[in-house]
Design an enzyme around this catalytic site. Structure first.
Site, mmCIF file in Angstrom:
data_model
loop_
_atom_site.group_PDB
_atom_site.id
_atom_site.type_symbol
_atom_site.label_atom_id
_atom_site.label_comp_id
_atom_site.label_asym_id
_atom_site.label_seq_id
_atom_site.Cartn_x
_atom_site.Cartn_y
_atom_site.Cartn_z
ATOM 1 N N ASP A 168 0.529 -40.699 -46.957
ATOM 2 C CA ASP A 168 -0.545 -41.377 -46.226
ATOM 3 C C ASP A 168 0.048 -41.944 -44.935
ATOM 4 O O ASP A 168 0.844 -42.889 -44.978
ATOM 5 C CB ASP A 168 -1.101 -42.498 -47.107
ATOM 6 C CG ASP A 168 -2.431 -43.028 -46.623
ATOM 7 O OD1 ASP A 168 -2.980 -42.477 -45.655
ATOM 8 O OD2 ASP A 168 -2.924 -44.002 -47.229
ATOM 9 N N GLU A 185 -14.442 -42.883 -48.612
ATOM 10 C CA GLU A 185 -14.223 -44.189 -49.229
ATOM 11 C C GLU A 185 -15.377 -45.144 -48.964
ATOM 12 O O GLU A 185 -15.782 -45.350 -47.817
ATOM 13 C CB GLU A 185 -12.911 -44.812 -48.725
ATOM 14 C CG GLU A 185 -12.624 -46.158 -49.376
ATOM 15 C CD GLU A 185 -11.232 -46.679 -49.093
ATOM 16 O OE1 GLU A 185 -10.926 -47.799 -49.552
ATOM 17 O OE2 GLU A 185 -10.443 -45.979 -48.412
ATOM 18 N N ASP A 203 -0.736 -45.874 -48.072
ATOM 19 C CA ASP A 203 -0.276 -47.041 -47.311
ATOM 20 C C ASP A 203 -0.663 -48.336 -48.026
ATOM 21 O O ASP A 203 -0.231 -49.423 -47.637
ATOM 22 C CB ASP A 203 -0.785 -47.018 -45.871
ATOM 23 C CG ASP A 203 -2.301 -47.061 -45.743
ATOM 24 O OD1 ASP A 203 -3.000 -47.095 -46.771
ATOM 25 O OD2 ASP A 203 -2.785 -47.066 -44.587
ATOM 26 N N SER A 204 -1.428 -48.215 -49.118
ATOM 27 C CA SER A 204 -1.684 -49.360 -49.989
ATOM 28 C C SER A 204 -0.403 -49.892 -50.619
ATOM 29 O O SER A 204 -0.403 -50.973 -51.215
ATOM 30 C CB SER A 204 -2.685 -48.975 -51.088
ATOM 31 O OG SER A 204 -2.313 -47.759 -51.715
ATOM 32 N N GLU A 248 -6.221 -41.291 -41.833
ATOM 33 C CA GLU A 248 -7.477 -42.029 -41.688
ATOM 34 C C GLU A 248 -8.120 -41.550 -40.401
ATOM 35 O O GLU A 248 -7.574 -41.726 -39.313
ATOM 36 C CB GLU A 248 -7.219 -43.533 -41.681
ATOM 37 C CG GLU A 248 -6.800 -44.044 -43.048
ATOM 38 C CD GLU A 248 -6.943 -45.549 -43.205
ATOM 39 O OE1 GLU A 248 -7.554 -46.186 -42.317
ATOM 40 O OE2 GLU A 248 -6.455 -46.088 -44.213
ATOM 41 N N LYS A 260 -2.139 -37.326 -45.298
ATOM 42 C CA LYS A 260 -3.510 -37.825 -45.190
ATOM 43 C C LYS A 260 -3.623 -38.673 -43.940
ATOM 44 O O LYS A 260 -2.750 -39.504 -43.662
ATOM 45 C CB LYS A 260 -3.909 -38.661 -46.412
ATOM 46 C CG LYS A 260 -5.357 -39.177 -46.332
ATOM 47 C CD LYS A 260 -5.766 -39.941 -47.562
ATOM 48 C CE LYS A 260 -5.261 -41.363 -47.565
ATOM 49 N NZ LYS A 260 -5.885 -42.206 -46.492
#
Length: 268
Positions: free
Chosen positions: A80, A178, A41-42, A112, A110
């Site tokens: 993500d 992270e 999502d970056s 979070e 993925k």
């Protein structure tokens, strides 16, 4: 490369993971033999012009994931899941994650993670959606936690270890850690049988992940836990400036860049 292959690497050989957001980049990352490609999502702040990852939509991740999956032949491709694509309604979350496999050809997703994603992870893995969990700094929660190092006291560190174990029990095949202290990264890696993938979590994780922009030197700077292995930004600036100067000076296009057709000499 599939979830089973990544899981089997834990403790055996270092795992490599990079982000990619388009087919040309994915092709290069895959050709280098990187194990996993994360369509992060970056993409929001690195490609789409957003100030953070929060505005990224499911459709944007799906489109980028499909492009990456078309180019990657060997690497495991992970989508993500963006902010609010999970965490509210579980049925909707399952549908959003399933889209990434059915419509974008991802190999897994993925999330979070937190206490709210344990049961979702269990449900997804039971129906065949491989899940990579993500603990420590979770940028989608930046309005709550800020973008600071996590797990810096004993209580917070124990909470991370506990959540990591719960996600492993729920079926996650790997775990991203992270921006946590290296000794916390080591403790989590020791506690789990599944591989840990560190980003600012020290050298004792089973693997490492960075954004491709920082690795190739495309971003203006790098995080303190990252490293630039090239200077693509400088090369691009030189090439773009060279093009502009060549057009303005009349050097480009030259004779070899042009084609003439005799049959149209008398057009005017």
């Amino acid at each position: 490369m599939r979830a089973k292959d990544i899981r089997e690497k834990a403790g055996e050989e270092p795992i490599t993971m990079l982000t990619a957001y388009d087919a040309p980049t994915a092709e290069l990352v895959d050709a280098a033999g990187v194990d996993m490609i994360l369509v992060g999502d970056s993409i929001g702040n690195l490609r789409l012009g957003y100030e953070s990852t929060l505005p990224v939509t499911v459709d944007e991740i799906e489109s980028a994931t499909a492009a990456v999956a078309r180019a990657a032949q060997d690497a495991m491709v992970l989508a993500d899941m963006p902010f609010l694509s999970f965490g509210a309604d579980e049925d909707e979350a399952v549908e959003n994650c399933g889209r990434m496999l059915k419509e974008a050809d991802a190999d897994g997703v993925k999330l979070e993670s937190g206490p709210h994603t344990v049961e979702l992870t269990r449900r997804l893995t039971r129906i065949g959606v491989p899940v990579q969990a993500h603990l420590g700094l979770t940028p989608q929660r930046e309005n709550e936690t800020g973008l600071f190092r996590q797990g810096t006291d004993e209580e917070a560190a124990r909470r991370i270890v506990d959540l990591a174990e719960r996600h492993e029990d729920a079926g996650a095949f790997s775990l991203v850690l992270e921006h946590v202290p290296a000794n916390v990264g080591a403790a989590v890696s020791e506690a789990l049988d599944i591989p840990t993938i560190g980003i600012g979590a020290g050298p004792e994780c089973d693997g490492q992940v960075l954004t491709v922009d920082e690795v190739i030197g495309l971003s203006e700077g790098v995080a303190p836990f990252s490293k630039a292995f090239g200077d693509v930004r400088g090369e691009m600036q030189d090439a773009i400036s060279g093009y502009k100067d060549a057009v303005e000076s009349g050097e480009f296009p030259a004779e070899e860049h042009s084609h003439y057709e005799e049959d149209v000499d008398d057009l005017y």
